[in-house]
Design a protein around this motif. Structure first.
Motif, mmCIF file in Angstrom:
data_model
loop_
_atom_site.group_PDB
_atom_site.id
_atom_site.type_symbol
_atom_site.label_atom_id
_atom_site.label_comp_id
_atom_site.label_asym_id
_atom_site.label_seq_id
_atom_site.Cartn_x
_atom_site.Cartn_y
_atom_site.Cartn_z
ATOM 1 N N PRO A 32 0.832 -1.214 0.000
ATOM 2 C CA PRO A 32 0.000 0.000 0.000
ATOM 3 C C PRO A 32 0.855 1.248 0.000
ATOM 4 N N ASN A 33 0.246 2.395 -0.130
ATOM 5 C CA ASN A 33 0.931 3.693 -0.103
ATOM 6 C C ASN A 33 -0.019 4.712 0.507
ATOM 7 N N PRO A 34 0.210 5.172 1.714
ATOM 8 C CA PRO A 34 1.396 4.987 2.575
ATOM 9 C C PRO A 34 1.470 3.553 3.145
ATOM 10 N N ALA A 35 2.685 3.199 3.649
ATOM 11 C CA ALA A 35 2.906 1.871 4.229
ATOM 12 C C ALA A 35 3.694 2.031 5.502
ATOM 13 N N LYS A 36 3.577 0.974 6.392
ATOM 14 C CA LYS A 36 4.260 1.069 7.687
ATOM 15 C C LYS A 36 5.316 -0.004 7.842
ATOM 16 N N ASP A 37 4.938 -1.303 7.638
ATOM 17 C CA ASP A 37 5.877 -2.392 7.900
ATOM 18 C C ASP A 37 6.403 -3.036 6.630
ATOM 19 N N GLU A 38 5.518 -3.206 5.621
ATOM 20 C CA GLU A 38 5.954 -3.834 4.393
ATOM 21 C C GLU A 38 5.111 -3.341 3.233
ATOM 22 N N VAL A 39 5.659 -3.499 2.015
ATOM 23 C CA VAL A 39 4.919 -3.208 0.797
ATOM 24 C C VAL A 39 4.990 -4.436 -0.097
ATOM 25 N N THR A 40 4.079 -4.522 -1.048
ATOM 26 C CA THR A 40 4.050 -5.617 -2.008
ATOM 27 C C THR A 40 4.317 -5.057 -3.389
ATOM 28 N N VAL A 41 5.313 -5.618 -4.071
ATOM 29 C CA VAL A 41 5.641 -5.245 -5.438
ATOM 30 C C VAL A 41 5.081 -6.321 -6.353
ATOM 31 N N SER A 42 4.212 -5.940 -7.280
ATOM 32 C CA SER A 42 3.555 -6.899 -8.172
ATOM 33 C C SER A 42 3.833 -6.525 -9.620
ATOM 34 N N GLY A 43 3.829 -7.558 -10.495
ATOM 35 C CA GLY A 43 3.940 -7.346 -11.929
ATOM 36 C C GLY A 43 5.344 -7.412 -12.458
ATOM 37 N N THR A 44 6.329 -7.811 -11.683
ATOM 38 C CA THR A 44 7.717 -7.876 -12.165
ATOM 39 C C THR A 44 8.020 -9.257 -12.707
ATOM 40 N N GLY A 45 9.096 -9.377 -13.455
ATOM 41 C CA GLY A 45 9.586 -10.651 -13.950
ATOM 42 C C GLY A 45 10.591 -11.241 -12.979
ATOM 43 N N ASN A 46 11.478 -12.102 -13.531
ATOM 44 C CA ASN A 46 12.449 -12.780 -12.666
ATOM 45 C C ASN A 46 13.809 -12.085 -12.606
ATOM 46 N N ASN A 47 13.974 -10.961 -13.302
ATOM 47 C CA ASN A 47 15.278 -10.287 -13.289
ATOM 48 C C ASN A 47 15.138 -8.810 -12.959
ATOM 49 N N ALA A 48 14.250 -8.508 -12.039
ATOM 50 C CA ALA A 48 14.044 -7.114 -11.627
ATOM 51 C C ALA A 48 14.824 -6.812 -10.346
ATOM 52 N N THR A 49 15.196 -5.542 -10.191
ATOM 53 C CA THR A 49 15.941 -5.085 -9.000
ATOM 54 C C THR A 49 15.228 -3.869 -8.432
ATOM 55 N N LEU A 50 15.109 -3.864 -7.086
ATOM 56 C CA LEU A 50 14.487 -2.740 -6.388
ATOM 57 C C LEU A 50 15.577 -1.975 -5.629
ATOM 58 N N ARG A 51 15.547 -0.621 -5.814
ATOM 59 C CA ARG A 51 16.398 0.250 -4.996
ATOM 60 C C ARG A 51 15.491 1.231 -4.285
ATOM 61 N N ILE A 52 15.721 1.402 -2.977
ATOM 62 C CA ILE A 52 14.955 2.371 -2.191
ATOM 63 C C ILE A 52 15.893 3.522 -1.843
#
Length: 855
Positions: A787-807
């Motif tokens: 969700p947005n805003p979020a407190k403890d965790e977020v869910t990332v949906s719709g990515t493939g198998n070679n995606a990278t997340l940077r915060i």
């Protein structure tokens, strides 16, 4: 405020410029604050900064506008505390500036509203009590030839050492430095040395003069110490034979490597009073002779009583601080008698036909006005010396520089074997040419001959009348200065290289009048006043006013009226005099007043100091682009300047020109006026909108200042930016007070999240940036973060198998990097501090950016 002055010329303004930049919208309170300024309805001016060579001064202030009460002078700062004699008067005396440095005084004038203040700096350079060239240095042998001087250069002053040979000055008035050197000319305690020590080539006694100069180069002071080495007493000898001229005093040339010193002048090192004694011991001489020592100078031993031909054998003994040395025996042989000099002014052929002397001893000459271009031989006449026989041989030969294009003259002597003779000079095929012919004569029979010279001068009849001259000198108000006076046109050696060759004429000067209380002027020695000089320096000028100097042509000591005839050929009668009036201006230092910082105004008042007998002028040294300042009365010290329509720094120059019949002295000073509006430029709007795959960027401004234009930038992650294009400012010269609108189209291709911003660039190249806007294109919805805003965790949906997340934080700090291994990934964010973050998801070389608020 920057003060400066110039002599005989127009000042170039010192430009100080501060460019303003577009500023994005800030609180209105800042605008109100920057626009505030204290109002005053009078102005004070403490006068221009100036320098004094001493410990006293006079301050002259002015006040204008609505004044209330008396002014007050106060001492602000300085090396010591001086005395202000009349602190409540605009004009007051200052005493007690006994230490070198800057003394700052403030003039305060109460106004109807507020108080106006102005400062003036008096730079005082009194003669420092510690200054000295040090004690005399004597009793040092010339073979040692080095001694350390003990001068004192006070702090803040610069010093320069010079040397003057005492014997040369006492004998000839010359100021030569021959054979002397300093290890440093600027150190207080340099080593002073003879260059040639054992075989010194001039008497080794000097004045070492230390001249100190105040900061700014205005004030100079001098002190002198004597450096007198004992001459080397080792005199080499060599037998010499010469013919005598029969005079009672004869000279004997010593070898060229003899240490040179003199015994004849009071300050010379060989003088008995200075510790050196010289004597000779004659061991043999012809009968009837009585050779006695007379003096020694310029490597010549002078004796009396040596008039009888024959051999004289003697030794020379010299005693001083180097020791006592007696030379080896020397034999001086008088082998015969020289003939006497010819008489070039025999009966019936004296001046003005034949003139003696031409320049040097034994010379003579004649001047012809209308002879150029003729070919008739010229005769000159002479008598053999009465003490010589009629058989005395005289020969003539052309010598020196022939006039350009002249043939070599030939000579025919008449009267050989008689006492009265003449020589006919034939100019040859060229005829007589403008210039001076030199004829060298040899008189006598070898080995006893003497040389003499005769000159025939053919004038060009082109001298100009000697008119009075007026010349301008700009005096800084303190100290002593020198000035190069312009002389009449030079003709010797200029008409052509032979013109008056070997002639030694020079100028004499007589001061007719000078300002009361001024010091005597100092002119150079005669060897530096030759008529070949286009300028001649006069020094010791230390007061303003008119100096009237009478210059005159002088043919030389003992010379005939060569110059008088030269000018007479052009119709110019004697005396050959001309007056030079030096108008010495005590020019006024300008003061443009105090710098100002104002709010959003378009005009202000300026107050320069009074011009005295001079004239003043306000000019614009620099101003912001697009502005056009205008002075109400540009020639008045007190004026209003309008047209300050653009915020920034304005620099104005107040120049004072001191009048003079032949020129002017100009002093200038700058004042800056800073116009500091809080919001000189307003950003009105900035929007981005989608049109299919395109982005339409629109923005507007309410005011612009010094704006060059806008660069539209795009980013896929909000961090790395690329330029899309440039839009120039619509404002005239980058300045506008009217709303202006702009737009730009990004034709893509665009997909995902795209960020936009605008880089604004000043005319001086400085950038500033707008806020950041973003648009979502194409498949941006395929990936979600919730969700947005979020407190403890977020869910990332719709990515493939070679995606990278940077915060990354909104300030650019990286907090977390995680590989996303499936279509849906849960990301723990409990360790993140509360705040706004970018979630940047990279997949297949594409980036998707999300703003997530962490609670």
């Amino acid at each position: 405020m920057k003060a400066r002055f110039t002599f005989h010329g127009r000042l170039q303004a010192i430009v100080s410029r501060q460019c303003s930049r577009i500023k994005w919208l800030v609180p209105v309170a800042l605008l109100l604050l920057s626009a505030s300024a204290e109002a005053q309805n009078c102005s004070a001016n403490a006068g221009g900064n100036f320098t004094v060579c001493g410990s006293t001064a006079t301050l002259n202030g002015t006040a204008s506008g609505t004044v209330s009460g008396s002014p007050t002078w106060s001492f602000v700062s300085g090396p010591v505390t001086p005395v202000i004699s009349s602190p409540n008067s605009l004009t007051t005396g200052i005493t007690g500036m006994t230490a070198d440095g800057n003394y700052v005084f403030q003039l305060s004038q109460p106004c109807g509203t507020g108080t106006s203040t102005s400062n003036v700096t008096v730079t005082a350079h009194p003669r420092p009590a510690s200054f000295t060239a040090g004690p005399d240095k004597t009793g040092i042998c010339a073979t040692t030839g080095t001694v350390q001087l003990d001068g004192v250069i006070p702090p803040g002053f610069t010093g320069t050492w010079t040397a003057v040979n005492i014997y040369s000055f006492e004998s000839f008035g010359g100021t030569v430095t021959t054979n002397s050197s300093f290890s440093s000319t600027t150190s207080a305690t340099p080593n002073f040395s003879l260059i040639n020590k054992a075989d010194h080539d001039i008497d080794p006694a000097y004045w070492a003069i230390l001249t100190i100069t105040s900061p700014g180069g205005i004030c100079t002071y001098k002190d002198t110490t004597v450096v007198r080495f004992c001459p080397n007493p080792n005199i080499p000898v060599a037998d010499i034979s010469r013919c005598s001229d029969g005079s009672s005093v004869q000279y004997i040339d010593l070898p060229s490597n003899t240490p040179d010193f003199a015994t004849s002048t009071p300050g010379s090192s060989g003088n008995t009073a200075n510790g050196t004694t010289v004597s000779i011991n004659v061991t043999s001489q012809p009968g009837g002779a009585n050779m006695v020592y007379d003096k020694l100078e310029s490597r010549r031993l002078y004796v009396t009583g040596a008039t009888v031909p024959g051999a004289y054998t003697f030794t020379i003994t010299v005693s001083n601080c180097c020791g006592t040395v007696t030379s080896a025996p020397m034999t001086y042989t008088i082998s015969g008698m020289n003939p006497g000099q010819l008489n070039f002014q025999p009966a019936g052929h004296g001046a003005p036909e034949q003139l003696a002397v031409y320049s040097f001893g034994g010379s003579a000459g004649e001047v012809h006005c209308g002879t150029a271009g003729t070919a008739t031989p010229e005769l000159f006449y002479f008598d053999i010396n009465a003490a010589d026989p009629p058989s005395t041989v005289v020969t003539a030969a052309s010598a020196g520089i022939l006039p350009p294009g002249a043939s070599t003259p030939t000579f025919v002597q008449s009267g050989a074997g008689t006492m009265n003779r003449s020589i006919s000079v034939n100019p040859g095929a060229s005829g007589w040419v403008v210039g001076t012919y030199r004829i060298d004569l040899s008189v006598g029979t070898s080995p006893c001959t003497i040389p003499q010279s005769y000159f025939i001068h053919i004038t060009d009849n082109n001298r100009q009348p000697l008119a009075p001259q007026e010349q301008t000198v700009c005096y800084p108000g303190a100290g002593q200065i020198s000035f190069n006076m312009a002389m009449p046109p030079v003709f010797q050696g200029v008409v052509n290289s032979s013109y008056l060759q070997d002639f030694g004429g020079y100028y004499n000067f007589n001061v007719i009048s000078q300002p009361p209380g001024s010091s005597p002027l100092v002119f150079p020695t005669s060897d530096q006043r030759g008529i070949t000089n286009s300028t001649i320096q006069v020094s010791n000028i230390d007061a303003a006013g008119d100096y009237v100097i009478r210059g005159s042509y002088f043919s030389g000591n003992g010379a005939g009226p060569i110059l008088e005839q030269e000018f007479a050929c052009s119709g110019i009668a004697t005396p050959l005099e001309f007056d030079i009036t030096l108008h010495v201006n005590n020019f006024l230092n300008s003061n443009a007043g105090s710098d100002q910082t104002l709010g959003c105004v378009t005009s202000t008042s300026l107050l320069g100091n009074a011009t005295g007998v001079g004239t003043g002028l306000w000019t614009v040294a620099s101003s912001p682009a697009g502005s056009a300042p205008v002075f109400g009365t540009p020639t008045s010290p007190s004026t209003t300047v309008t047209g300050l329509s653009v915020p920034g720094t304005y620099t104005f120059t107040w120049s004072i020109t001191t009048p003079n019949p032949t020129g002017s002295c100009v002093s200038s000073d700058d004042v800056t006026v800073n116009i500091t509006c809080g919001l000189p430029v307003r950003w009105q709007s900035f929007d981005v909108n989608k049109a299919g795959s395109k982005a339409i960027i629109r923005w507007s401004t309410s005011t612009e200042l010094n704006n060059k234009g806008f660069t539209i930038q795009r980013s896929a992650d909000g961090e790395t930016w690329s330029n899309l294009g440039f839009v120039a400012s619509k404002a005239s010269n980058g300045n506008s007070t009217q709303p202006l609108s702009y737009d730009f189209t990004d034709n893509g291709p665009n997909d995902g999240t795209v960020y936009y911003r605008i880089q604004q660039t000043d005319l001086d190249g400085k950038p500033d940036y707008s806020a950041v806007k973003h648009l979502e294109f194409g498949n941006a919805g395929r990936i979600t973060v919730s969700p947005n805003p979020a407190k403890d965790e977020v869910t990332v949906s719709g990515t493939g198998n070679n995606a990278t997340l940077r915060i990354v934080s909104i300030t650019g700090v990286a907090f977390k990097t995680q590989v996303l291994t499936g279509r849906t990934t849960k990301v723990d964010i409990r360790s993140l501090p509360a705040g706004l973050y970018y979630f940047i998801i990279e997949e297949n070389n594409k980036k998707n950016n999300f703003k997530i608020l962490k609670k």
